[in-house]
Design a protein around this motif. Structure first.
Motif, short mmCIF file in Angstrom:
data_model
loop_
_atom_site.label_atom_id
_atom_site.label_comp_id
_atom_site.label_asym_id
_atom_site.label_seq_id
_atom_site.Cartn_x
_atom_site.Cartn_y
_atom_site.Cartn_z
N PRO A 24 0.80 -1.24 0.00
CA PRO A 24 0.00 0.00 0.00
C PRO A 24 0.82 1.28 0.00
O PRO A 24 0.33 2.32 -0.44
CB PRO A 24 -0.83 -0.12 1.29
N LYS A 25 2.07 1.23 0.46
CA LYS A 25 2.89 2.43 0.53
C LYS A 25 3.90 2.53 -0.61
O LYS A 25 4.85 3.31 -0.53
CB LYS A 25 3.64 2.48 1.87
N ALA A 26 3.66 1.77 -1.67
CA ALA A 26 4.66 1.68 -2.74
C ALA A 26 4.47 2.69 -3.87
O ALA A 26 5.34 2.81 -4.73
CB ALA A 26 4.68 0.28 -3.32
N VAL A 27 3.37 3.45 -3.87
CA VAL A 27 3.10 4.31 -5.03
C VAL A 27 4.20 5.35 -5.23
O VAL A 27 4.75 5.50 -6.32
CB VAL A 27 1.73 5.00 -4.89
N ASP A 28 4.54 6.09 -4.19
CA ASP A 28 5.54 7.16 -4.33
C ASP A 28 6.92 6.63 -4.71
O ASP A 28 7.54 7.16 -5.64
CB ASP A 28 5.61 7.99 -3.05
N PRO A 29 7.44 5.59 -4.03
CA PRO A 29 8.75 5.09 -4.46
C PRO A 29 8.75 4.48 -5.85
O PRO A 29 9.74 4.56 -6.57
CB PRO A 29 9.12 4.06 -3.39
N LEU A 30 7.62 3.91 -6.26
CA LEU A 30 7.55 3.39 -7.62
C LEU A 30 7.61 4.52 -8.64
O LEU A 30 8.36 4.45 -9.62
CB LEU A 30 6.27 2.58 -7.82
N LEU A 31 6.83 5.57 -8.42
CA LEU A 31 6.85 6.69 -9.35
C LEU A 31 8.24 7.32 -9.42
O LEU A 31 8.70 7.74 -10.49
CB LEU A 31 5.81 7.73 -8.94
N ALA A 32 8.93 7.36 -8.28
CA ALA A 32 10.29 7.89 -8.28
C ALA A 32 11.22 7.00 -9.09
O ALA A 32 12.08 7.49 -9.83
CB ALA A 32 10.80 8.01 -6.83
#
Length: 315
Positions: free
Chosen positions: A102-110
């Motif tokens: 659930p907390k992977a969106v930001d690091p994935l986009l980076a």
């Protein structure tokens, strides 16, 4: 008559033999798991060439990404994804299952930000909508996996927005034309067939200062179920891109995948092959995927991959 001491001795010998066998099995299992943990981070680039462009066009390179299954803290995976920008593809095609936390969106986009400097198209997979859950791996031998009731939702709207703000085109049950490197590409995509959400939008109509013969029709899906491959093949796709299978994820050297997590034959679980339906043929590239579920973080005889597909004109 056999003495009591002799029977007891045989029992002790048998017990030691069983203990040694059990210990060897545990050791072999631990070694395989350790190897699988190592292999899941041995990222490779598979390169393929297809002569399907109309005559007179320069080569066109598609970077096909699938099944990243990103979780927080995956620094090696993030660095590798960022390094793929050095390939300078003409198009990035993302065929879903980007998340595994659930907390992977930001690091994935980076991690994907350098690749967002290039044109892109995308469709979602089930693990863009729902977080994975623990399950017995042996269940995959019984058929495709199923989403549990009331699954934990992932922030797909924010991930989709991140892709869209970078200019990547959402092909979820829709079509769109793009002119890339002076050639018109007609794209058609569907929502995840694994969830039975596909709705066919057909192909874009009209032309963009091009003859119809100069169009290239590319279908983009997550899970390569046969009904979807049949549909796009019979409707004139020149190329189909898919993921979902993880290439089998745990394979037998010299044999290949045991499962495909859909109704695709296991020998097609990874690679570039022709799909035939009712007299029509379409090349289909199935990515072996980049990640794993965070609850099954191993790969055996199936290294994580991105695919660089170079399209050329016939010689």
């Amino acid at each position: 008559m056999t003495s009591t001491n002799t029977l007891a001795g045989r029992a002790r010998t048998l017990g030691r033999g069983l203990a040694v066998t059990a210990g060897a099995g545990v050791a072999a299992g631990a070694a395989a798991f350790g190897y699988g943990l190592w292999e899941k981070d041995q990222f490779v680039l598979r390169e393929e060439t297809l002569a399907i462009l109309p005559p007179g066009h320069n080569p066109f390179r598609i970077l096909h990404l699938s099944d990243i299954h990103f979780i927080t803290g995956q620094k090696k995976k993030a660095a590798w994804l960022q390094s793929l920008a050095d390939l300078k593809p003409d198009l990035v095609a993302n065929t879903g299952d980007n998340l595994s936390h659930p907390k992977a969106v930001d690091p994935l986009l980076a991690a994907l930000r350098p690749l967002m400097d290039f044109p892109g198209v995308f469709v979602p997979g089930s693990n863009d909508y729902f977080a994975p859950s623990p399950k017995n791996p042996a269940l995959y031998l019984l058929g495709p996996s199923k989403v549990k009731p009331k699954p934990k939702m992932l922030d797909w709207p924010r991930l989709r927005s991140g892709f869209g703000m970078a200019g990547w085109v959402d092909l979820t049950n829709r079509h769109q034309s793009l002119v890339l490197n002076g050639m018109r590409f007609d794209f058609s995509g569907v929502d995840d067939p694994h969830l039975k959400r596909e709705k066919y939008a057909g192909w874009p109509r009209g032309t963009v200062n091009q003859d119809a013969a100069d169009h290239l029709k590319v279908a983009v899906i997550h899970a390569p179920y046969q009904r979807v491959l049949d549909h796009f093949t019979e409707n004139g796709a020149d190329l189909l891109l898919a993921g979902h299978t993880h290439g089998g994820q745990i394979c037998i050297p010299g044999y290949g995948a045991l499962v495909a997590n859909c109704d695709l034959p296991t020998w097609r679980a990874k690679g570039l092959n022709d799909w035939q339906s009712n007299g029509s043929t379409t090349p289909v590239n199935v990515s072996g995927g980049i990640g794993t579920s965070r609850f099954a973080p191993v790969r055996i005889a199936c290294k994580p991959e991105a695919v660089l597909l170079t399209l050329t004109s016939p010689s």
